[in-house]
Design an enzyme around this catalytic site. Structure first.
Site, mmCIF file in Angstrom:
data_model
loop_
_atom_site.group_PDB
_atom_site.id
_atom_site.type_symbol
_atom_site.label_atom_id
_atom_site.label_comp_id
_atom_site.label_asym_id
_atom_site.label_seq_id
_atom_site.Cartn_x
_atom_site.Cartn_y
_atom_site.Cartn_z
ATOM 1 N N GLY B 216 -6.345 36.447 16.093
ATOM 2 C CA GLY B 216 -6.380 37.653 16.908
ATOM 3 C C GLY B 216 -7.692 38.403 16.697
ATOM 4 N N SER B 217 -7.581 39.697 16.726
ATOM 5 C CA SER B 217 -8.799 40.521 16.771
ATOM 6 C C SER B 217 -9.665 40.430 15.529
ATOM 7 C CB SER B 217 -8.414 41.978 17.006
ATOM 8 O OG SER B 217 -7.672 42.077 18.192
ATOM 9 N N VAL B 218 -9.102 40.024 14.386
ATOM 10 C CA VAL B 218 -9.970 39.953 13.211
ATOM 11 C C VAL B 218 -11.080 38.927 13.419
ATOM 12 C CG1 VAL B 218 -8.410 40.844 11.443
ATOM 13 C CG2 VAL B 218 -8.351 38.421 12.019
ATOM 14 N N LYS B 220 -12.926 38.792 15.863
ATOM 15 C CA LYS B 220 -14.047 39.429 16.573
ATOM 16 C C LYS B 220 -15.251 39.624 15.655
ATOM 17 C CE LYS B 220 -11.079 41.572 19.963
ATOM 18 N NZ LYS B 220 -10.146 42.678 20.163
#
Lengths: 480, 488
Positions: B216-218, B220
């Site tokens: 997920g966003s980690v 990024k």
């Protein structure tokens, strides 16, 4: 070649008695097991074992008595037989004592019988009785040719001994083999004694019949076939062997007797055709029994591929048990490697029951390694070699045949047991002479050594010096 | 009669010879095969015949050996705080073999390793009983406790590393198991093992190393690193040319943003509020190959050995443009172990230098003499120092004003950077999402700790409340606090 050679047992005119050689060898035969005993104690408990002095003293006493008796009553006997047997017996005691210390075997015994009795003290007692047997043979049997008189009594005695385990109430079924009889608190394996008695019978019988068996035969397809009436005893022995195999589940004993008989027959008649016939009959018998007796079948399956058989054999069956035992034995040998784990530091007790009797050789394999096993095999080989030499040296045909029969039987027994345990041939469940736990075996084998010593003494005894002949010229004695 | 006698003598000689040959075959040729046969109990017996060495954390053993008085396997393994340390120690069972450090360092622990030959020989003369050597780990007991306690009854994992060396400080996985419950070979051990095997929560799974999750966003952070490294972004505060509702390439769908104000947001802002569209477009701009390159520099697509094996994290090397865009925000086929995310965080906190993670610090002989010490080893440099510091700046923003405020340590002189992640998974995102948080603490002297936390599923939490910032950040905070405190 010089006339007087001291390297053969064939008595030269001034044959030395070699009793001092025997004494020195005996000292080794006592010292080595005592050190082995110490070694086991140090390996297991880390301290000098308490029983070492007693053990050493006991062994010294037994060896000393045996030596003195030989010195007095069989002064020209072969000097190697007694030390070899003492060494093997002493090492056997150490190995049995070592297995007595195994917590796993103690546990197993307690769970199965409720109690655990160490085997080593019993074996020590049996060894003492065995030495007494040797002493008895040497004292009572002043000349082995006396035994010739008992040829047919021996036959009857042998048959009785062999069939005793089949008598209801007397025979005992131990792990599927009915080769034991129980008398009072003791169980006896009559087959071990029958071995000796049969050898006496064969020798006496063949000595008388050898010419008939050798010469009165018809030629058929390159083989000399004996006459029907001469064939009788052979067929009888063959049948008895099969009976033992079928009714007593004892592959080893039947093989041993039949093999011994064929060897003696061959030696007596010098006819190769007997060997061919003997082999054919042995194969026929083996096939007949092997295809019907489940006991033999599982042994064969365990021999061909024990690890595979362990997978395919039904759980809890006799076959699975036999295969498991075989795999444990093989792994025991494998784990020993070249030098072994050291006395007292192996895990041969994983074999479970009979680790100290049928499978004691596996302990040698694991704890003393390839080197140790080869030493033991060579010790046995030496005993056999001295036996055959005695036979060669013996001057009378009866003595020749008896010595050959006994050493042949000894050789077969060693081969059948060691070969079985090492997976060379199917396992038969016999005991390694002198090494394994068991009274009958130790006592009978000491008696066997006693008879060999007696024959070798007679063979090596210098001939009485001829009366001086005043007419004689200086002649050289040329021996054949 | 002598001729046949001699022949029989030769025959007897052949019998003995056959035995000798057979014995050589058995004990020389086949010895190794028989010795190593799986049916041969001797290896196991030997393994448990003497006191096993210990696995040590902060000078204290977390394992032990109990004399069970058994006739087969004398010593039995015991564990102190078994469930907490299980992901570190693995297990050593008489019936079920061993795993992880217990297995990898078995030679040292049993004392059979060749490097202990001298010790063994020595003790043979001094008469000392044989015992195994010790394995000294890099772990920090306080951090481990904080991680394990923080996870509590939730399913998840925590990995904390020391960025400057790669030392593993915490390695927690829940639900866990007690390796001591099946260290023997009796019925109750078998039952305990069976129960663990059949447990649908998979307590024996080491989630920190062996499970790969969608990040997920980690993830990024990795995309940001790729954007900076490739030069697509030079100024982190400059607006990116990203429309709200950026259309995923090769698809008709627009990228959904959960955050507000993502249109043309700068990289800094996009990371602070976690804009999907900005990062998906960035990943697309950077291109698949450069994304793969950066991810692999961080350690993706390869198993890690520390020395326990960690599963390879995945960044799809063959994704199409749309897939690559989705991968750039940690979706599609992207999957990572918690260890991998801790490595990413540690590399950034360590100014771009990624140290190879390790958890065995020293091997010691029974005499406590040092046998081997692991030296920190540089693994790669996924980002330049300058770019790493830019990413640090952005991550610190996330904690001070963004989604990760729950991780703020509030300690003077200690900056904290982090990134939240809420990874959706399952068909149609039907399953409860994973809450991620990665963070590091840093002072002027450098960074003492980088941590990755994942909470898989947490009973009793409203679905809407499952966010990295809400669930995982407090755990990361506790772990960092424990490390910082124990270090000062």
């Amino acid at each position: 070649m010089s006339v007087v050679t001291n390297t053969t047992t064939i008595g030269a005119i001034e044959a030395p008695s070699r009793r001092n050689t025997e004494l020195v060898l005996l000292a080794f035969a006592v010292v080595i097991p005592v050190f082995a005993y110490l070694n086991v104690g140090l390996a297991i408990d880390g301290k000098v074992p308490a029983g070492m002095l007693g053990y050493g003293a006991g062994l010294t006493l037994l060896a000393g008595v045996a030596h003195l008796v030989v010195r007095k009553w069989a002064p020209y006997a072969d000097p190697l037989l007694l030390p070899l047997a003492t060494l093997l017996n002493g090492m056997g005691l150490v190995l049995i004592w070592r297995l007595d210390q195994s917590p796993r075997l103690i546990d197993l015994a307690k769970r199965s019988y409720g109690t655990f009795n160490p085997s080593a003290p019993n074996q020590m007692m049996y060894s003492a009785i065995g030495i007494a047997m040797l002493v008895g043979v040497l004292l009572l049997l002043k000349d082995h040719r006396v035994l010739q008189r008992y040829t047919y009594i021996s036959m009857v005695a042998a048959l009785v001994l062999l069939l005793l385990p089949l008598v209801p109430g007397l025979g005992a079924d131990v792990f599927g083999a009915k080769i034991w009889i129980r008398v009072g608190g003791f169980s006896i394996q009559p087959g071990e004694f029958a071995k000796l008695v049969l050898a006496v019978f064969f020798s006496g019988y063949l000595m008388v019949k050898r010419d008939a068996l050798a010469l009165a035969s018809r030629r058929f397809m390159g083989l000399y076939l004996p006459r029907g009436r001469d064939l009788g005893p052979i067929l009888t022995i063959w049948a008895v062997s099969l009976l033992i195999l079928v009714f007593e589940n004892d592959l080893g004993t039947s093989l041993l007797f039949f093999g011994m008989f064929v060897i003696m027959l061959y030696v007596a008649t010098e006819r190769t055709s007997w060997i061919v016939m003997g082999l054919l009959m042995a194969v026929a018998g083996a096939v007949a029994v092997g295809s019907t007796a489940s006991h033999v079948q599982s042994r064969v399956a365990a021999w061909i591929d024990p690890f595979e058989c362990l997978k395919t054999a039904p759980e809890g069956s006799n076959m699975a048990y036999a295969c498991d035992q075989m795999t444990q034995v093989l792994m025991s040998f494998g784990s020993g490697g070249i030098l072994g784990t050291g006395l007292g530091e192996g895990n041969s007790d994983l074999i479970g029951f009979a680790a100290n009797s049928d499978f004691i050789f596996a302990t040698v394999g694991e704890e003393l390694g390839l080197a140790g096993v080869m030493v033991f095999l060579l010790l046995y080989g030496l005993i056999i070699e001295r036996g055959v030499r005695t036979s060669l040296a013996a001057r009378d045909p009866f003595g020749k045949l008896l010595a050959m029969g006994l050493s042949g039987a000894f050789a077969l027994q060693v081969f059948v047991v060691a070969g079985g345990v090492m997976g060379l041939i199917p396992l038969t469940g016999m005991t390694m002479p002198f090494l394994a736990y068991g009274g009958s075996s130790v006592i009978a084998n000491w008696a066997l050594i006693g008879i060999l010593i007696r024959i070798s003494d007679t063979a090596r005894r210098p001939a009485p010096s001829p009366a001086p002949n005043p007419d004689a010229e200086m002649t050289q004695v040329v021996r054949p | 009669m002598n001729k046949p006698l001699r022949r029989v003598a030769i025959f007897c000689g052949l019998l003995v010879l056959a035995l000798l040959v057979r014995d050589n075959w058995l004990q020389y040729v086949r010895a190794d095969e028989l010795n190593a046969h799986p049916k041969n109990k001797r290896v196991q017996i030997e393994r448990y015949a003497s006191e096993r060495g210990n696995i040590i954390v902060n000078g204290k053993p977390i394992t032990g050996s109990a004399n069970s008085g058994d006739t087969y396997y004398q010593f039995k393994r015991t564990y102190v705080d078994g469930p907490m340390w299980a992901p570190v120690t693995g297990y050593a069972s008489q019936a079920f073999d061993a795993s992880q450090i217990e297995k990898i360092e078995d030679g040292i622990l049993t004392g059979n390793d060749d490097r202990l030959f001298f010790d063994r020989t020595l003790s043979m003369f001094t008469g000392e009983k044989k015992r195994g050597g010790d394995v000294v780990t890099t772990l920090n007991a306080a951090a481990q406790k904080a991680a394990f306690k923080g996870l509590g009854s939730k399913t998840g994992a925590v990995v904390a590393l020391e960025p400057s060396t790669g030392k593993v400080l915490a390695l927690a996985s829940t639900p866990s198991y007690d390796p001591g419950s099946f260290s023997g070979y009796h019925d109750k051990d078998a039952k305990a093992w069976q129960a663990l095997e059949q447990d649908k929560n998979k307590p024996k799974l080491n989630r920190a190393l062996r499970e790969i999750y969608p990040p997920g966003s980690v993830f990024k952070v990795v995309t940001a690193a790729a954007a900076l490294e490739s030069g697509k972004i030079t100024d982190i505060n400059a607006a990116t040319d990203t429309p709200e509702g950026w259309k995923i390439p090769l698809s008709t769908k627009p990228m959904v943003n959960h955050a507000n104000g993502c249109a043309n947001a700068s990289l800094n802002e996009a990371l602070r509020v976690s804009c999907n569209s900005v990062f998906a477009k960035l990943g697309d701009d950077v291109g698949r190959d450069k994304m793969v390159e950066t991810a692999e520099k961080f350690g993706f697509n390869e198993q890690q050995f520390m020395p326990v094996r960690a599963e390879a994290s995945v960044y799809d090397k063959k994704a199409d443009r749309g897939g690559n865009a989705l991968s750039s925000i940690g979706q599609f086929n992207t999957a990572t172990t918690p260890l991998q995310m801790a490595m990413v965080t540690a590399a950034i906190a360590n100014d771009g230098k990624l140290m190879k993670p390790y958890m065995v610090d020293e091997l010691r002989a029974p005499s406590t003499e040092l046998i081997k010490k692991t030296e920190p080893e540089e693994m790669s440099r996924p980002v330049s120092q300058k770019n790493a510091q830019l990413i640090q700046q952005m991550m610190e923003n996330v904690v001070s004003t963004g989604t990760g405020t729950n991780a703020d340590l509030g300690m003077p002189g200690m900056k904290v950077g982090g990134k939240t992640g809420t990874a959706q998974h399952g068909e149609q995102n039907s399953k409860r999402p994973y809450a991620w948080f990665i963070a590091y603490a840093k002072s002027a002297q450098g960074s003492p700790v980088a941590v990755a936390v994942i909470v898989e599923d947490s009973e009793g939490t409203n679905r809407e409340d499952i966010t990295g910032g809400g669930l995982a950040a407090p755990i990361a905070k506790a772990v960092m606090k424990a490390v910082v405190k124990s270090g000062s």
